[in-house]
Design a protein around this motif. Sequence first.
Motif, PDB file in Angstrom:
ATOM      1  N   ILE A 248       0.853  -1.185   0.000  1.00 53.34           N
ATOM      2  CA  ILE A 248       0.000   0.000   0.000  1.00 53.34           C
ATOM      3  C   ILE A 248       0.894   1.243   0.000  1.00 53.34           C
ATOM      4  N   GLY A 249       0.601   2.140  -0.947  1.00 49.05           N
ATOM      5  CA  GLY A 249       1.450   3.303  -1.158  1.00 49.05           C
ATOM      6  C   GLY A 249       2.275   3.150  -2.422  1.00 49.05           C
ATOM      7  N   ARG A 250       2.430   1.907  -2.881  1.00 50.04           N
ATOM      8  CA  ARG A 250       3.133   1.630  -4.148  1.00 50.04           C
ATOM      9  C   ARG A 250       2.219   0.843  -5.087  1.00 50.04           C
ATOM     10  N   THR A 251       1.843  -0.367  -4.694  1.00 48.41           N
ATOM     11  CA  THR A 251       0.929  -1.151  -5.523  1.00 48.41           C
ATOM     12  C   THR A 251      -0.403  -0.418  -5.681  1.00 48.41           C
ATOM     13  N   ARG A 252      -0.829   0.179  -4.610  1.00 54.50           N
ATOM     14  CA  ARG A 252      -2.105   0.889  -4.587  1.00 54.50           C
ATOM     15  C   ARG A 252      -2.052   1.911  -3.463  1.00 54.50           C
ATOM     16  N   LYS A 253      -2.579   3.123  -3.701  1.00 54.94           N
ATOM     17  CA  LYS A 253      -2.610   4.119  -2.645  1.00 54.94           C
ATOM     18  C   LYS A 253      -3.783   3.849  -1.706  1.00 54.94           C
ATOM     19  N   LEU A 254      -3.613   4.270  -0.460  1.00 58.00           N
ATOM     20  CA  LEU A 254      -4.640   4.025   0.539  1.00 58.00           C
ATOM     21  C   LEU A 254      -5.975   4.649   0.132  1.00 58.00           C
ATOM     22  N   LYS A 255      -5.929   5.871  -0.383  1.00 51.96           N
ATOM     23  CA  LYS A 255      -7.164   6.545  -0.800  1.00 51.96           C
ATOM     24  C   LYS A 255      -7.911   5.757  -1.867  1.00 51.96           C
ATOM     25  N   ASP A 256      -7.148   5.079  -2.743  1.00 53.11           N
ATOM     26  CA  ASP A 256      -7.783   4.327  -3.837  1.00 53.11           C
ATOM     27  C   ASP A 256      -8.597   3.151  -3.314  1.00 53.11           C
ATOM     28  N   LEU A 257      -8.182   2.577  -2.192  1.00 56.95           N
ATOM     29  CA  LEU A 257      -8.952   1.472  -1.617  1.00 56.95           C
ATOM     30  C   LEU A 257     -10.370   1.927  -1.296  1.00 56.95           C
ATOM     31  N   ILE A 258     -10.496   3.168  -0.840  1.00 56.37           N
ATOM     32  CA  ILE A 258     -11.813   3.698  -0.472  1.00 56.37           C
ATOM     33  C   ILE A 258     -12.545   4.264  -1.689  1.00 56.37           C
ATOM     34  N   GLU A 259     -11.847   5.094  -2.459  1.00 57.41           N
ATOM     35  CA  GLU A 259     -12.518   5.841  -3.525  1.00 57.41           C
ATOM     36  C   GLU A 259     -12.716   5.037  -4.809  1.00 57.41           C
ATOM     37  N   LYS A 260     -11.809   4.091  -5.094  1.00 58.85           N
ATOM     38  CA  LYS A 260     -11.914   3.333  -6.340  1.00 58.85           C
ATOM     39  C   LYS A 260     -12.314   1.869  -6.136  1.00 58.85           C
ATOM     40  N   ASP A 261     -11.877   1.281  -5.013  1.00 62.14           N
ATOM     41  CA  ASP A 261     -12.131  -0.147  -4.796  1.00 62.14           C
ATOM     42  C   ASP A 261     -13.352  -0.408  -3.920  1.00 62.14           C
ATOM     43  N   GLY A 262     -13.929   0.638  -3.368  1.00 66.38           N
ATOM     44  CA  GLY A 262     -15.195   0.494  -2.661  1.00 66.38           C
ATOM     45  C   GLY A 262     -15.126  -0.051  -1.259  1.00 66.38           C
ATOM     46  N   PHE A 263     -13.962   0.056  -0.603  1.00 67.21           N
ATOM     47  CA  PHE A 263     -13.896  -0.398   0.789  1.00 67.21           C
ATOM     48  C   PHE A 263     -14.568   0.636   1.695  1.00 67.21           C
ATOM     49  N   ASP A 264     -15.383   0.140   2.616  1.00 69.19           N
ATOM     50  CA  ASP A 264     -16.139   1.020   3.499  1.00 69.19           C
ATOM     51  C   ASP A 264     -15.320   1.503   4.695  1.00 69.19           C
ATOM     52  N   ALA A 265     -14.262   0.781   5.021  1.00 70.68           N
ATOM     53  CA  ALA A 265     -13.360   1.177   6.107  1.00 70.68           C
ATOM     54  C   ALA A 265     -12.011   0.512   5.873  1.00 70.68           C
ATOM     55  N   VAL A 266     -10.965   1.146   6.403  1.00 70.95           N
ATOM     56  CA  VAL A 266      -9.600   0.628   6.249  1.00 70.95           C
ATOM     57  C   VAL A 266      -8.912   0.657   7.609  1.00 70.95           C
ATOM     58  N   PHE A 267      -8.189  -0.419   7.928  1.00 72.72           N
ATOM     59  CA  PHE A 267      -7.354  -0.460   9.130  1.00 72.72           C
ATOM     60  C   PHE A 267      -5.896  -0.504   8.699  1.00 72.72           C
ATOM     61  N   VAL A 268      -5.074   0.389   9.266  1.00 76.63           N
ATOM     62  CA  VAL A 268      -3.637   0.423   8.967  1.00 76.63           C
ATOM     63  C   VAL A 268      -2.878  -0.170  10.150  1.00 76.63           C
ATOM     64  N   GLY A 269      -2.214  -1.291   9.907  1.00 83.08           N
ATOM     65  CA  GLY A 269      -1.426  -1.946  10.950  1.00 83.08           C
ATOM     66  C   GLY A 269      -0.087  -2.380  10.399  1.00 83.08           C
ATOM     67  N   THR A 270       0.666  -1.419   9.853  1.00 80.14           N
ATOM     68  CA  THR A 270       1.900  -1.740   9.130  1.00 80.14           C
ATOM     69  C   THR A 270       3.126  -1.889  10.016  1.00 80.14           C
ATOM     70  N   GLY A 271       2.983  -1.668  11.326  1.00 84.72           N
ATOM     71  CA  GLY A 271       4.082  -1.942  12.237  1.00 84.72           C
ATOM     72  C   GLY A 271       5.175  -0.889  12.216  1.00 84.72           C
ATOM     73  N   ALA A 272       6.264  -1.222  12.910  1.00 85.93           N
ATOM     74  CA  ALA A 272       7.431  -0.330  12.995  1.00 85.93           C
ATOM     75  C   ALA A 272       8.636  -1.102  12.488  1.00 85.93           C
ATOM     76  N   GLY A 273       8.793  -1.118  11.176  1.00 84.44           N
ATOM     77  CA  GLY A 273       9.837  -1.954  10.592  1.00 84.44           C
ATOM     78  C   GLY A 273      11.009  -1.208  10.018  1.00 84.44           C
TER      79      GLY A 273
END
Length: 499
Positions: A248-273
Amino acid sequence: MSEHMTREQLDAAAKVELEKINALPKPLKPKDKTAIPAQPMPQLEPSYRARVMEEVAQGYTEAQAIVEANRCLNCKKPFCVESCPVHIDIPAFIAKIAEGDFKAAIAKIKETSLLPAICGRVCPQERQCQMNCTMGKMHKDVNQAVAIGRLERFAADYERNNGGASVPAVKPATGKKVAVIGSGPAGLVVAADVRREGHDVTIFEAFHKLGGVVRYGIPEFRLPKKIVDKEIESLAAMGVKFETNFVIGRTRKLKDLIEKDGFDAVFVGTGAGLPLFMNIEGENLVGVFAANEYLTRANLMRAYDKENADTPMWPGKNVVVLGGGNVAMDAARMALRLGAEKVRIIYRRSMNELPARKEEVLHAQEEGVEFCVLQNPAKILGDEAGHVRGMLVDKYELGEPDEKGRPRPVKVEGASFEIECDTVLVAIGNGSNPLISNTTPELSVDKKGHILLEDATANKTFMEKVYAGGDIVLGAATVILAMGEGRRAAAGINEFLKK
């Protein structure tokens, strides 16, 4: 160090204790419970285990588990529950183990915890639930607390080895879609809790395998990956979908998941890597690695399995690890298993201030890791080819307490010295991966890159429809704390989707 006892010897001793317990009038009185000896964890013999990837802690036998469970005082006010980030009903599940009803025990745990086999192995219970155990306080020793984590692991392992884990029920489909970014502990909990409510859930994972930090960060000898696989299989059986190699951020932007892919909510749990370095001379030499990278190559890419994996791995023989946390312990112990002849941990405070779990420190010592405390690297030295050949080390002493109350390390002038080494593993902490925040300006982050929350009770970010939790919010933390974050976020998402 005490003489090593085999699992069979510990089981035999536990059966003797169990006979004594069974002979006592029921219910047991508090004085009877305090007289029951704490059960040690069966472990592989140190000289053997230091060179193999088998799990070090072998788990309680049934007799040990029942004996240990009978130590629980079943307090009217269970402080252990208050200290558990996901508030497992600890006295209730332990009471079931004491009765020998192991299936009821795991059922009670799973009312609130999705990953008991993982948490029972890697969570620092001595700083959470066990720290406030009344039994430990009566003995004035946290090591004499009821072994809540070991009992949790026992119940989870019993279920897995006797018919497998049951699949949580899923409510009828709601037509709502939720994206979970990251498959670490927080993401897995969110996926399960949101899916239970009937929402469609897809987990997006940047790596080719699922599990996040519990897969790439924790070695096989502490957490066998077959256990991680089993936990993920239960999510798949619930109908959760998975997309791997998806950044996320390269393959697909976070905004696109909501605006283009139709997700009603998103959880970000990418950790501290994002690994941190010391910014000293020589860190760019060949043979210097972030402990993160080193462990990822070994754990995720199975570099230790030389017959079946082609993962390139630096063949260090004289290894120095910088840092004193659990990651440093994991890296040092992994180096031994990858063939290192000498492994040292350099830490600028004393043994008393080591932030790693005492159990992990003891295991490292038993396996032959050398601890060089009150020392800190000043410069990494290289040869003509640009390879690590040694290190310039400063001596330190403890001074006045810092803002956290820990003794401040103070350099001793004129006391520097050189040591030889061919590999340096840097394990001084991690920062947040900036990819999502850099490509999503709508998210608010602090100066360290941690996502800021608009509503901490629901883990809601300042971006509409987006929730976050785990290390990306807390900074590097424990599995159970990340799960607690995931539980709050899932409740927030479920409430939002109701409305």
